[in-house]
Design a protein around this motif. Structure first.
Motif, short mmCIF file in Angstrom:
data_model
loop_
_atom_site.label_atom_id
_atom_site.label_comp_id
_atom_site.label_asym_id
_atom_site.label_seq_id
_atom_site.Cartn_x
_atom_site.Cartn_y
_atom_site.Cartn_z
N VAL A 991 -11.09 -4.57 13.29
CA VAL A 991 -10.44 -4.93 12.10
C VAL A 991 -10.63 -6.54 12.20
N GLU A 992 -10.64 -7.02 10.74
CA GLU A 992 -10.86 -8.56 10.77
C GLU A 992 -10.27 -8.83 9.11
N PRO A 993 -9.63 -9.81 9.00
CA PRO A 993 -9.09 -10.48 7.78
C PRO A 993 -10.25 -10.46 6.59
N GLY A 1003 -6.41 -8.48 2.08
CA GLY A 1003 -7.35 -7.52 2.51
C GLY A 1003 -7.65 -7.47 4.02
N LEU A 1004 -7.90 -6.32 4.57
CA LEU A 1004 -8.28 -5.98 6.07
C LEU A 1004 -9.72 -5.14 5.85
N LYS A 1005 -10.54 -5.82 6.74
CA LYS A 1005 -11.73 -4.89 6.77
C LYS A 1005 -11.95 -4.11 7.97
N LEU A 1006 -11.97 -2.86 8.01
CA LEU A 1006 -12.07 -2.02 9.04
C LEU A 1006 -13.51 -1.25 9.25
N SER A 1012 -17.37 1.70 6.96
CA SER A 1012 -16.62 0.36 6.91
C SER A 1012 -16.21 0.67 5.59
N PHE A 1013 -14.50 0.05 5.42
CA PHE A 1013 -13.82 0.03 4.04
C PHE A 1013 -12.75 -0.87 4.26
N VAL A 1014 -12.28 -1.16 3.27
CA VAL A 1014 -11.27 -2.49 3.11
C VAL A 1014 -10.02 -1.80 2.54
N VAL A 1015 -8.89 -2.14 3.22
CA VAL A 1015 -7.56 -1.65 3.06
C VAL A 1015 -6.69 -2.88 2.58
N LEU A 1016 -5.88 -2.78 1.58
CA LEU A 1016 -5.17 -3.94 0.93
C LEU A 1016 -3.55 -3.61 1.40
N ALA A 1017 -3.03 -4.75 1.80
CA ALA A 1017 -1.52 -4.65 2.28
C ALA A 1017 -0.75 -5.16 0.95
N SER A 1018 0.35 -4.70 0.96
CA SER A 1018 1.32 -5.11 -0.09
C SER A 1018 1.79 -6.42 -0.01
N SER A 1019 1.74 -7.09 1.00
CA SER A 1019 2.28 -8.40 0.94
C SER A 1019 1.71 -9.23 2.37
N PRO A 1020 1.80 -10.65 2.48
CA PRO A 1020 0.90 -11.37 3.50
C PRO A 1020 1.74 -10.99 4.62
N LYS A 1025 1.62 -7.72 9.96
CA LYS A 1025 2.10 -6.73 10.73
C LYS A 1025 1.13 -5.84 11.00
N TRP A 1026 0.15 -5.31 9.93
CA TRP A 1026 -0.69 -4.46 10.36
C TRP A 1026 -1.88 -4.92 11.21
N LEU A 1027 -2.48 -6.24 10.97
CA LEU A 1027 -3.45 -6.87 11.55
C LEU A 1027 -2.90 -6.97 13.10
N TRP A 1028 -1.82 -7.28 13.34
CA TRP A 1028 -1.24 -7.41 14.76
C TRP A 1028 -1.20 -6.14 15.44
#
Length: 1687
Positions: A991-993, A1003-1006, A1012-1020, A1025-1028
Motif C-alpha cells: 500500500v502507498e499513498p 487515494g491509496l494504491k493497493l 492493483s487498484f486504488v481506493v479513496l478515503a472519506s477524509s485525510p 488511519k487506513w494507511l497506518w
C-alpha cells in the motif's frame, strides 16, 4: 567503618537461620531459641539429641549423646564437632541414636550408636566422633568410590543417596532393602531393587525406609528377563485362550515385595485398588491423570464385548499402552480372570512371612542386647515385636491386558472420535515426551477438512529442559532433592535382584519364548507379544534432566517393617524390597517425611497424605491406624509445604491468609510436669499460636518428642518478598489444579460436548486445555522450586522465573493464543450449556475460583474470565520481581537480572491484554455481521483490525449503486461486494499513498501479485488511519511485529513494512502462472529474489527472480509424460528464459552442458547421449551451437562406432572441412557436405597407405585420386568403391625403380591441408569469455567495465559458495583466500616496469588457477576441449601437428585477452628492462634476453601462459609425440641399451672423449675412489642425474633449464680437473655430452626434443640455450645412427 560494617553483618547473621525448639502444642508453649554464632542452615533431631549445620559448613551437636563420654552429662548448649571443622559439610541427618553428615567431596561421616552397624564402622558398638564411611561400587571396573548427595538415619539402619541417584544401605533389618539374611551389614551395599531408577529423595523412619522416585516411561519399553517370579516362583503371565484369541496379562504381584519387571513396577505403581482410588480421579469417567484417557477412550467404549478388544490386540500391538486395571469396571475384570489362581496358597504365604519377620526381629534384638548399651527409655516404643494379623490378607492387584510398546507420542488433548462420534482425549504422553504446540494453522484449516476423526494436539507434560542452560548449575536444586537423572540404567530392569547391567543379550535370548499356553495360539500373536516384551528401550526422559525445575512425575516407594501400616500398601506386612505405593503414583508428591512409625507425603498442590501409626493422632485424621495414605484435612486456604515427623507427633508448615508461614501440630501433647495427666493428644492439626512471633519459618524439624523450626527475620523486606513470591505461586498452582480437576476434566469427560461445541470449537477447546495443562504443570514445578529455594539456596540469580524467563513467557503466550481463538469462534457461549449441566446452573464453583464479588454475571462471561484468569498472574510476577529488586543495589548484577525479568513479564502482560481486546472485538464483529457469505472467512486465528462500515473507504470509479466494503484482518484484506468477496493476503499486499487530479490527495494504491487498484478515503484522517492500519497489519503478518518476533522493549514499531519480503502466493488468473504457487522473496507485488515456483503438473522452478520473471541462477524441472521422467535445467536465466551457462538433463537420458539463449542451446556446449537415450548409440558432441542446432566447429565422438569427427557443422550436419579418426587407425581429412564425406579428401591408414582424391559418401571413393603404398608404389586414376572392400580402379600403376629414391623422398605426405585452421576452432568459447568481460566482439570494449564484471563474478561466486556450504563444489579455505587476492587489481601508471610485470604475471597465474575467474574458466574449458579431442580415439599420431597448432592458437588468443585487460603490457616479443638493484628471479630466467647486454624480460605468450597451460595439456600432447616418434624411439632405445652395457672408460673411449676429460677419481659418500676399468655409471654422475629430470618437467622453458644445468654440472666437473680458465670447444663438448645422454637413459628423448623444438619461445632459439638444445638434438640423432660394432 570496618567495625561498623562487621557489626551490621553480625546483626544480619543473627536474624538469619535462627533455630527454635519446643515440645507439644498447648497455648503455653514458648519456643526456645538456640544461640549459635553462625546462621543455621539445616537441623536434624533424634530421640534425645540433635545435629545442626551452620553457615561455613560447621556441625554442632546437642542433647543426650551417650556415645560421647566427655559430654554425656551436657544436654544443653550445642557443641562443635571438631573433627569436621576442616571439612565443608553440606548436609546432616540424625537417627534415633546416631548421626550422619555429608561433606562437599561427597563423603559420608557417621557417629553414634553402632551396635547394629548403623554407622558402618565394623568392630565398634559406639562411634564417638564422626568417622568416614567408605562407599565403594565394586560393579564398576576398576571399583570406584561413590559420591554421595544425601543420607538418612533410622533406628538401626542408614541409607544414602548417591550422585547417580541410587540408594545404598547398611545396618540391620528388612528396612535396608538388601538381598541378604546376614545382619548387621557393616559395609554399605546398593539397594539393587532401585537400580536404574532415578531416586529424588530418601527418608528413614524407625524401622522403615522411604524413597521418592521419578516415574519411569510406560511399561512396554523395558527389558524383562524371567518368566517366573524369583521369590514366589509363580508364572508372571496369565493367559486366556478363546477361539484363537489370547489375552495375556503380566500383572503378577509378588507378595514378598519383589516384582521382577520394570514394566510391572511402573504399572503397579500407577495402579490403585478401587477402594483406594481418590474421588478426584477420573477413572470412572474414562480419563486418567492430566486429561489422558483410559482404555475406554481408545476402545471407543470401555464396556464393549471382548471380541473388540481382541481384535485391537491383533491389529494394533505396538501403538497403544493399556491403562491401570484398577480403573476398569468390575465385570470387565471378571472376564480376564481364570478359574485357577496363579498365586500361592494364602496360608503358606503368611507362614513364610511370619518366619521371615520373626527371624529378622529376633536377630535385631539379640544384637542390641549383646551390645551392652541400653537405649533411652522412649526407645521401647520402637521395639514392639512384629506381629502378623492372620485376618489380614494380602491384597493382589487385578489382572490387566497385555501392555505393549512405548511407540506412541499422542497428546494430552488430542481428540479421538469413536464410532458414535463421541470425542475423547488421547492417552497421556510418556513422561517428558511433550510434543511442540500445534500451530494456529492446524485449527484454521479445520473448516476445510473432511470428516477427519483424529487430530494430534500437544501433550500435557511440560518439558523442563532448556538445552542452553548450564548443566552443572545446582542453583535451585537442593542437596536433599537432586534431580539429575542417570539415563544409562533408566530403561533397564530395575526390579531384578541381580545386577541389571550384566549380560543383556543373554537375558534377551532367554525371553524369546512365552510360557506354555493353555492351547495352541496364532504365531502372529506370539511374535507380537515377544516383540512388545523383549525390546529394550534406548530412549529416556531427557526433558527434566539437569534442570532448575523439579519433576512432578514421582512415585513413593517404601520397605521395611509395616506392623503399623507405615509402608502404605494396604496391609501390615513387611517388605524386604522397595515397593511403590500405588495410590500416590500420580499425586505429584514432592516431599516425603518419615516419623518413627508413620509416614507423610506432601504434594505439589500443598496437600499432605499420612499413613501408619495414629495412636497419638500423629496422622492428623481420624483413621487409626491407616495402612494406606489418607489426606490430612486442613482448613480452607491452608496450604502445607513442609512437614516433619517425630516419634508420636507431626509438625506442618503452611501458608495461611497472609504470606508469613504458620505452624500446625498434631499428635501427643508433652506435659511440662511429670505428675500431669498423660495421654493427651490431638487428632487434627492444631495451630501453634507462637508461629507469628518467631519470624518467617523456612523449614520444620521433628524427632523424638521434640520439634524445631528454622526461621528468618525480615531483613530489608527480602525474606518477606521471597515468602510472598513462593506463597503466591503455591496458591496460584492450587487454583489451577482445582480448575483442571473440577472443571476441565468433567467438561472433557462429557460425551455430548462435541455436539454442543461443534467440530472446530471442540478441537480448539482441546488445544486450549492442552496448553492450560502445560501451564499448570510449569506452575507446579515453579512452586516446588520456590519452596526448595526458600529452604536451601537463596541466590536470586538462579530463580527459575528469572533464569528461565523464556520458558515461562513462551508457555503463557502459547496458552493465550488458543483462548483467544476459542473466544473468536464463539466457544464460550457454546460452552455455557455443557458447563451448567456439569457444574450447576449458577456455576458457583467458577465464581468461587474467581473470587468474584459481583453477582448476576453472565455465564459466558464467567467462563471467559475463568480461562483468562491464569494470564493475570503475569502481573503478579512483575509486581513481586519489582519488589524483590528494591532489596538490591541498582548497580548489582542481581538488580539488573531481576529488573530485566520484571520488564519482560510486564511487557508480555500488556501484550496479552491487548490480544484479549482484539479477540473480544473480533468476536463482537462476527456476532453482529454473521452471514453465510462471510462465514467462510471466520477463522480461529483471524482478528479484526478495522472495517469500512461507515463508508470510510471506497473503490475508485465504483458504480453509483455498487457496495464496496473493506474489512482489514490481521492476515488478509477483504473486499466485499454484494454476495461476493475477494481476499488479499497481507503478506503479498503493498500500500502507498496515491494522488492525481482524479482522486486528489485521498487515494491509496493497493498492489497485489495479480492486480492493483486504488481506493479513496472519506477524509485525510480516514486515509491516515487506513494507511497506518494496513501497514501495521502487514508488518505483523510478516512476523516483524511485536506478536511474532517476541517481546520488544523499545515500544517503537515500524511505520512501513518492508517493500522486499518473503511470502507465499498461489496465482489464480489465466496465464503462464495460473494455479502456480510461489514461495520466496517479493518486491512491490512481483517475485524478486530467491524463490520457488510450483505448478500443479509437477513443474518446479527454484532459483532467483527479477520483476516477476526467472532471472539469474535457477533449477527448473518439468515432467515428461512420454518417458515418465523429468526434464531438468540447472543454470542461468534471463527475463524468464534460459540464458547463459547451464546444464540440461533430458528425460531421454541426454545431458547438455553449455550456453543457452532464449530457451535454446546457443553458443558453446557439450551434449552427451548415453545408452538410455539411444540403446544402439552412445556419443558426445562438444562444440558450437546456434539456435538449438550444431553450427560451427565441433568434435563429435561416436563411442559406439569408435569414430571421432573434428570439423565444421551446419544445421546439425557435418558441413565443411573436417577430420575423422577411427579406433582402427584410419585418418581422414577433407570436405564434408550434408553430413557425408563429399569432395576432395585425404585418407591415411595406420601402415601409411594413403589415398588423396574425391569422396561421395563416408569412406566411399568416387572420382579421381591417387593411392600411395608404403613401399612407394602408387595408383593414379579413377576410384569407385568403399574403402576396406572391393575398389574399382581405372588408372596408372607406378612402381619406382630400384635406384629411384630421390623421387620418393621428394614426395612426402602433406597432412593438414584440409583441416580447420586452429584460429577458427573454439571461437564460441573465446567469444563467451569476451562476453563475460563485457565485450560484444573480441577486443572491442571498455577496460574498466571488464574489471567491474570480473569483480561482480568473483563476488557473486563467493556469496554462492558461502550459501551452499554443504554443496560438493564448496571452495576450500586456500581457494577462498585466492579469490580474495584476485579482487585486488594490479594497478600501473605509464609503461609496465619489471615490478609491475611480475605482479601481472602472478595475477595471471592465480586467475588461471581459479575456475570462477573468467580466465580460469577459459583455461579449464580449453583443457576439457583439448582432452576431449585428443584422448581416446583422438590419440592418433596424424593429429600431432593439429594439436601443436591448437596450443599455439590458445596462447595467441589468451594473450590477446591479457593485453586487453592490461593495456600497458608490451606486444608479443616486447622487451621490459630490469630496474637497477633487482635481479630477475630464477623462475623468470628463461625470459631474460642477455644478447643485448641488458637485463630484463622479453614479453611473450609462451613465457606468460605456457607454465599454466601446458602442464594441463601435457599427457595427451606427449602421447601424440610418442606415437609419432615411435619408430625412431625404438632405434634410439635399442642403441642406448646396448651401449650402456659397457663400463665408463670403455664407453668414453668408444665415443672419442679425450683422455684428459676422463675422471681419475670419484667421490662416493665422501670418500674418493679411483676410477677402474670396470667402473660403471660413476663418471659425470651429477650431470647424468640432472639431465634425467627433463622427463619431470612440462614446459619447454623448464626443459631447457634442465639442459642448461646439465651443461653447468659438466663444466664444473671438468674445471675441477683442468682449471677454471678452461673453455669448451664443440669437438670436446659433444662426445662428453653424448656420454651423458646415453647414461641418462631417457626413454622418449625424441619426443622431448620434438616438443621443445615445436613449442620453444622464439626468443630463445638463437641464444645460449638454443645452442645447448641443438647439442642435445644432435646427440639424439647421433645415437640413432651410431654403429656399435667397434665396441
Amino acid at each position: 567503618m570496618e567495625g561498623q560494617k562487621s557489626s551490621e553483618e553480625d546483626e544480619a547473621s543473627q536474624k538469619r537461620g535462627v533455630l527454635y525448639k519446643w515440645q507439644g502444642y498447648s497455648c503455653t508453649v514458648n519456643p526456645e531459641k538456640v544461640l549459635l554464632p553462625r546462621p543455621v542452615l539445616q537441623a536434624a533431631l533424634g530421640i534425645n539429641h540433635g545435629v545442626l549445620l551452620t553457615e561455613g559448613g560447621l556441625v554442632y551437636s546437642f542433647g543426650e549423646q551417650p556415645w560421647k563420654q566427655d559430654v554425656r552429662s551436657q544436654a544443653g548448649d550445642p557443641v562443635l564437632e571438631s573433627s569436621l571443622k576442616d571439612l565443608l559439610v553440606v548436609c546432616v541427618s540424625a537417627g534415633s541414636f546416631h548421626c550422619g553428615a555429608i561433606t562437599e567431596d561427597g563423603g559420608v561421616h557417621m557417629w553414634g550408636e553402632n551396635s547394629n552397624g548403623q554407622c558402618g564402622v565394623s568392630g565398634l558398638s559406639l562411634v564417638p566422633n564422626p568417622t568416614r564411611v567408605s562407599i565403594v561400587d565394586n560393579e564398576t571396573g576398576p571399583p570406584e568410590h561413590v559420591w554421595t548427595l544425601d543420607v538418612a538415619c533410622g533406628a538401626q539402619h542408614t541409607i544414602a543417596l548417591s550422585g547417580k541417584h541410587e540408594v545404598w544401605a547398611w545396618g540391620t533389618g528388612c528396612q535396608l532393602g538388601l538381598v541378604t539374611n546376614v545382619f548387621p551389614v557393616w559395609k554399605p551395599q546398593k539397594v539393587e531393587h532401585l537400580s536404574g531408577r532415578y531416586v529424588v529423595q530418601i527418608a528413614c523412619g524407625g524401622f522403615h525406609s522411604l524413597a521418592l522416585v521419578r516415574s519411569l516411561p510406560p511399561p512396554g519399553s523395558h527389558h524383562q528377563c524371567m518368566d517366573k517370579c524369583g521369590q514366589c516362583k509363580q508364572q508372571r503371565y496369565t493367559m486366556i485362550d478363546k477361539d484363537d484369541h489370547v489375552i495375556i496379562s503380566d500383572s503378577h504381584y509378588c507378595p514378598l515385595g519383589v516384582e521382577l519387571t520394570d514394566a510391572k513396577q511402573d504399572q503397579k505403581s500407577k495402579q490403585g485398588s478401587p477402594a483406594l482410588t481418590p474421588k478426584t480421579d477420573l477413572s470412572d469417567l474414562g480419563f486418567s491423570e492430566d486429561f489422558c484417557p483410559s482404555q475406554k477412550a481408545l476402545d471407543g467404549s470401555y464396556q464393549e464385548d471382548t471380541e473388540v478388544k481382541k481384535e485391537e490386540l491383533r491389529n494394533e500391538p505396538s501403538s497403544v499402552s493399556m491403562t491401570d486395571s484398577s480403573k476398569a469396571p468390575q465385570q470387565h475384570l471378571t472376564k480376564l480372570r481364570t478359574k485357577s489362581s496363579p498365586y500361592p496358597d494364602e496360608q503358606a504365604l503368611k507362614d513364610y512371612l511370619k518366619r521371615m519377620s520373626d527371624q529378622s526381629v529376633t536377630e535385631h534384638f539379640e544384637t542390641l542386647s549383646m551390645a551392652g548399651s541400653r537405649p533411652p527409655s522412649r526407645q521401647t516404643s520402637l521395639k514392639d515385636p512384629y506381629r502378623l494379623d492372620q485376618s489380614d490378607k494380602p491384597t493382589f492387584p487385578s489382572l490387566v491386558k497385555l501392555s505393549t510398546s512405548n511407540s506412541f507420542e499422542l497428546s494430552d488433548f488430542a481428540p479421538v472420535t469413536s464410532q458414535d462420534n463421541t470425542p475423547h482425549s488421547l492417552i497421556n504422553s510418556p513422561i517428558g515426551q511433550a510434543t511442540s504446540p500445534m500451530e494456529d494453522s492446524v485449527c484454521d484449516s479445520l473448516h476445510n477438512d473432511s470428516d477427519n476423526n483424529e487430530v494430534v494436539s500437544p501433550s500435557d507434560p511440560i518439558t523442563t529442559n532448556d538445552s542452553e542452560e548450564d548443566t552443572c548449575d545446582t542453583g535451585l536444586v537442593p542437596l536433599r532433592n537432586h534431580l539429575y537423572p542417570d539415563e544409562s540404567l533408566e530403561a533397564v530392569n530395575s526390579a531384578s535382584l541381580i545386577d541389571v547391567r550384566i549380560d543383556f543379550k543373554e537375558e534377551h535370548s532367554r525371553r524369546r519364548s512365552l510360557p506354555t499356553l493353555l492351547t495352541e495360539v496364532s504365531p502372529l500373536v506370539l511374535h507380537r507379544t515377544n516383540l512388545s516384551r523383549n525390546g529394550v528401550s534406548t530412549t529416556s526422559d531427557g526433558s527434566e534432566k539437569e534442570d532448575l525445575l523439579p519433576s512432578l512425575f514421582t512415585e513413593v516407594w517404601s520397605w521395611g517393617r509395616g506392623q503399623e501400616g507405615q509402608l502404605g500398601h494396604g496391609d501390615v506386612l513387611p517388605r524386604l524390597q522397595p515397593l511403590g505405593i500405588k495410590s500416590l503414583s500420580k499425586m505429584e508428591v514432592v516431599k516425603i517425611v518419615a516419623g518413627s512409625n508413620h509416614s507423610l507425603a506432601i504434594t505439589a498442590q500443598c496437600q499432605v497424605y499420612s499413613w501408619g501409626s495414629s495412636k497419638f493422632g500423629q496422622l492428623g485424621n481420624m483413621n487409626s491406624p491407616s495402612t494406606v495414605p489418607h489426606l490430612v484435612k486442613m482448613s480452607d486456604g491452608i496450604r502445607v509445604w513442609d512437614a516433619a515427623g517425630g516419634q508420636t507427633h507431626t509438625v506442618l508448615l503452611a501458608d495461611g491468609d497472609c504470606f508469613q508461614p504458620i505452624l500446625y501440630y498434631t499428635g501427643e501433647q508433652i506435659q511440662p510436669r511429670a505428675d500431669s495427666q498423660t495421654g493427651t493428644y490431638t487428632q487434627t492439626p492444631a495451630l501453634l499460636p507462637f508461629c507469628m512471633k518467631i519470624g518467617y519459618v523456612s523449614s520444620v524439624i521433628a524427632g523424638g518428642v521434640n520439634c524445631a523450626a528454622l526461621a528468618d527475620q525480615n531483613v530489608m523486606g527480602f525474606i518477606a518478598t521471597l515468602h510472598e513470591l513462593a506463597s503466591a505461586e503455591r496458591k496460584f498452582y492450587c487454583s489451577l489444579s482445582k480448575m483442571k480437576s473440577q472443571i476441565l476434566r468433567p467438561l472433557l469427560a462429557q460425551e455430548n460436548l462435541k455436539s454442543y461445541l461443534g467440530k472446530i470449537s471442540m478441537h480448539l477447546f482441546q488445544k486450549m486445555a492442552g496448553c492450560f495443562s502445560r501451564l499448570c504443570h510449569l506452575t507446579g514445578q515453579n512452586s516446588t522450586s520456590l519452596t526448595q529455594f526458600l529452604q536451601h539456596s537463596r541466590d536470586v540469580k538462579s530463580l527459575a522465573i528469572v533464569r528461565k524467563a523464556a520458558l515461562f513467557l513462551d508457555t503463557y503466550k502459547d496458552y493465550s493464543g488458543p483462548v483467544g481463538n476459542f473466544l473468536v469462534m464463539g466457544g464460550f457461549q457454546a460452552l455455557v450449556k455443557p458447563s451448567q449441566e456439569c457444574l450447576g446452573k449458577k456455576l458457583d464453583l467458577i465464581q468461587k475460583l474467581l473470587e468474584l464479588k459481583e453477582k448476576n454475571v453472565a455465564p459466558s462471561d464467567l467462563l471467559l474470565n475463568l480461562f483468562y484468569m491464569p494470564l493475570q498472574h503475569l502481573r503478579d510476577y512483575g509486581r513481586l520481581l519489582l519488589k524483590l529488586a528494591t532489596c538490591f543495589d541498582v548497580t548489582s548484577v542481581e538488580y539488573q537480572r531481576i529488573q530485566d525479568g520484571c520488564l519482560q513479564y510486564e511487557v508480555l502482560a500488556h501484550l496479552l491484554s491487548k490480544q484479549r481486546k482484539e479477540a473480544e472485538t473480533t468476536h463482537t464483529f462476527w456476532k453482529n455481521f454473521s452471514g453465510k457469505s462471510l462465514e467462510s472467512l471466520r477463522k480461529p486465528s483471524r482478528r479484526l483490525v478495522c472495517e469500512s462500515g461507515n463508508k470510510g473507504l471506497t473503490l475508485q470509479n465504483a458504480g453509483r449503486f455498487s457496495v464496496n466494503w473493506f474489512i482489514l484482518f490481521n492476515d488478509a484484506l477483504v473486499h466485499a461486494q454484494f454476495s461476493s468477496h475477494f481476499v488479499y493476503s497481507l503478506a503479498t499486499l503493498w500500500v502507498e499513498p496515491f494522488s492525481d487530479e482524479s482522486v486528489g490527495l485521498l487515494g491509496l494504491k493497493l498492489t497485489t501479485p495479480e492486480e492493483s487498484f486504488v481506493v479513496l478515503a472519506s477524509s485525510p484522517e480516514e486515509k491516515g488511519k487506513w494507511l497506518w492500519a494496513i501497514n501495521q497489519a502487514v508488518d505483523d503478518a510478516l512476523g516483524i511485529g511485536l506478536d511474532r518476533r517476541g517481546i520488544s522493549f523499545s515500544g517503537s514499531q515500524r511505520v512501513e513494512p518492508p517493500i522486499s519480503r518473503t511470502a507465499t502466493h498461489t496465482f489464480t488468473k489465466e496465464g503462464r502462472l495460473k494455479d502456480a504457487t510461489y514461495i520466496g522473496r517479493w518486491l512491490s507485488g512481483k517475485p524478486n529474489g530467491k524463490g520457488t515456483l510450483k505448478w500443479p503438473d509437477g513443474t518446479i522452478y527454484c532459483g532467483t527472480f527479477k520483476n516477476g520473471l526467472e532471472d539469474g541462477f535457477g533449477d527448473y524441472m518439468m515432467p515428461n509424460k512420454t518417458f515418465n521422467k523429468y526434464d531438468r535445467y540447472k543454470g542461468h536465466w534471463k527475463e524468464g528464459r534460459m540464458h547463459g551457462f547451464g546444464t540440461f538433463w533430458y528425460a531421454t537420458g541426454e545431458v547438455y552442458e553449455g550456453s543457452f539463449q532464449d530457451n535454446q542451446r546457443h553458443g558453446h556446449g557439450m551434449l552427451s547421449s548415453g545408452r538410455l537415450a539411444s540403446p544402439s548409440s552412445s556419443s558426445v558432441f562438444i562444440g558450437q551451437w546456434l539456435h538449438d542446432k550444431k553450427n560451427g566447429y565441433g568434435v563429435f565422438d561416436d563411442i559406439t562406432k569408435g569414430e571421432k569427427y573434428m570439423g565444421m557443422w551446419m544445421e546439425d550436419q557435418r558441413q565443411g572441412s573436417g577430420v575423422v579418426v577411427t579406433q582402427f587407425g584410419l585418418y581422414y581429412e577433407g570436405a564434408f557436405s550434408n553430413n557425408k564425406m563429399m569432395g576432395n579428401g585425404l585418407l591415411l591408414c595406420d601402415d601409411d597407405t594413403a589415398f588423396e582424391g574425391e569422396f561421395s559418401e563416408d569412406w566411399v571413393l568416387n572420382g579421381k585420386g591417387a593411392l600411395s603404398m608404403p613401399n612407394g608404389d602408387t595408383f593414379d586414376g579413377i576410384f569407385v568403391g568403399e574403402w576396406g572392400s572391393d575398389l574399382k580402379v581405372a588408372g596408372t600403376f607406378i612402381k619406382p625403380g630400384l635406384y629411384d629414391t630421390e623421387k620418393k623422398e621428394n614426395m612426402p605426405l602433406v597432412v593438414g591441408r584440409y583441416v580447420v585452421p586452429a584460429e577458427q576452432k573454439w571461437r564460441a568459447v573465446f567469444e563467451e569469455c569476451w562476453s563475460r568481460l563485457g565485450c560484444e566482439t573480441p577486443g572491442q570494449g571498455d577496460n574498466e567495465r571488464a574489471w567491474e564484471n570480473i569483480a561482480v563474478i568473483l563476488t557473486t561466486s563467493r556469496r554462492q559458495q558461502k550459501e551452499s556450504v554443504c554443496s560438493p563444489g564448496t571452495l576450500s579455505r586456500s581457494q577462498c583466500k585466492m579469490l580474495e587476492s584476485l579482487e585486488v587489481i594490479p594497478q600501473h601508471v605509464g609503461p609496465v616496469t619489471a615490478e609491475t610485470y611480475d605482479t601481472i604475471r602472478r595475477y595471471i597465474v592465480k586467475s588461471c588457477d581459479t575456475p570462477l575467474h573468467p580466465l580460469g574458466w577459459l583455461l579449464e574449458t580449453l583443457v576439457t576441449l583439448y582432452r576431449m579431442t585428443y584422448v581416446g580415439v583422438g590419440s592418433n599420431r596424424r593429429l600431432l601437428q593439429q594439436a601443436v597448432q591448437e596450443i599455439q592458437s590458445y596462447l595467441k588468443r589468451i594473450f590477446e585477452l591479457i593485453g586487453f585487460l592490461f593495456p600497458g603490457l608490451p606486444e608479443e616479443g616486447g622487451f621490459i628492462s630490469e630496474s637497477s638493484g633487482r635481479r630477475p628471479s630464477d623462475s623468470l630466467c628463461s625470459s631474460i634476453n642477455s644478447d643485448t647486454g641488458q637485463q630484463g624480460w622479453i614479453v611473450s605468450s609462451s613465457s606468460l601462459l605456457m607454465p599454466v597451460l601446458l602442464p594441463r595439456l601435457y599427457p595427451p600432447l606427449f602421447m601424440l609425440y610418442t606415437l609419432e616418434r615411435e619408430r625412431e624411439e625404438e632405434v634410439y632405445w635399442d642403441c642406448v641399451l646396448r651401449l650402456n652395457k659397457q663400463p665408463d672408460l670403455s664407453l668414453l673411449t668408444f665415443l672419442g672423449v679425450p683422455q684428459k676429460f676422463w675422471p681419475v677419481s670419484i667421490s662416493v659418500l665422501g670418500e674418493k675412489k679411483e676410477v677402474l676399468a670396470s667402473t660403471k655409471d660413476a663418471c659425470f654422475a651429477t650431470a647424468v642425474e640432472t639431465l634425467q629430470q627433463i622427463s619431470t618437467t612440462f614446459t619447454p622453458a623448464d626443459k631447457l633449464q634442465v639442459i642448461q644445468l646439465t651443461f653447468e654440472d659438466v663444466t664444473q666437473e671438468v674445471q675441477a680437473v683442468l682449471g677454471h680458465d678452461f673453455l669448451w670447444c664443440m669437438d670436446d663438448l659433444f662426445p662428453i655430452f653424448l656420454y651423458i645422454v646415453l647414461r641418462a637413459r631417457i626413454r622418449n628423448l625424441g619426443s622431448e626434443v620434438s616438443l621443445i623444438e615445436d613449442l620453444m619461445d622464439p626468443a630463445l632459439q638463437h641464444g645460449e640455450l638454443g645452442l645447448m638444445f641443438t647439442t642435445l638434438k644432435a646427440c639424439y640423432y647421433q645415437i640413432q645412427n651410431e654403429k656399435t660394432t667397434g665396441i
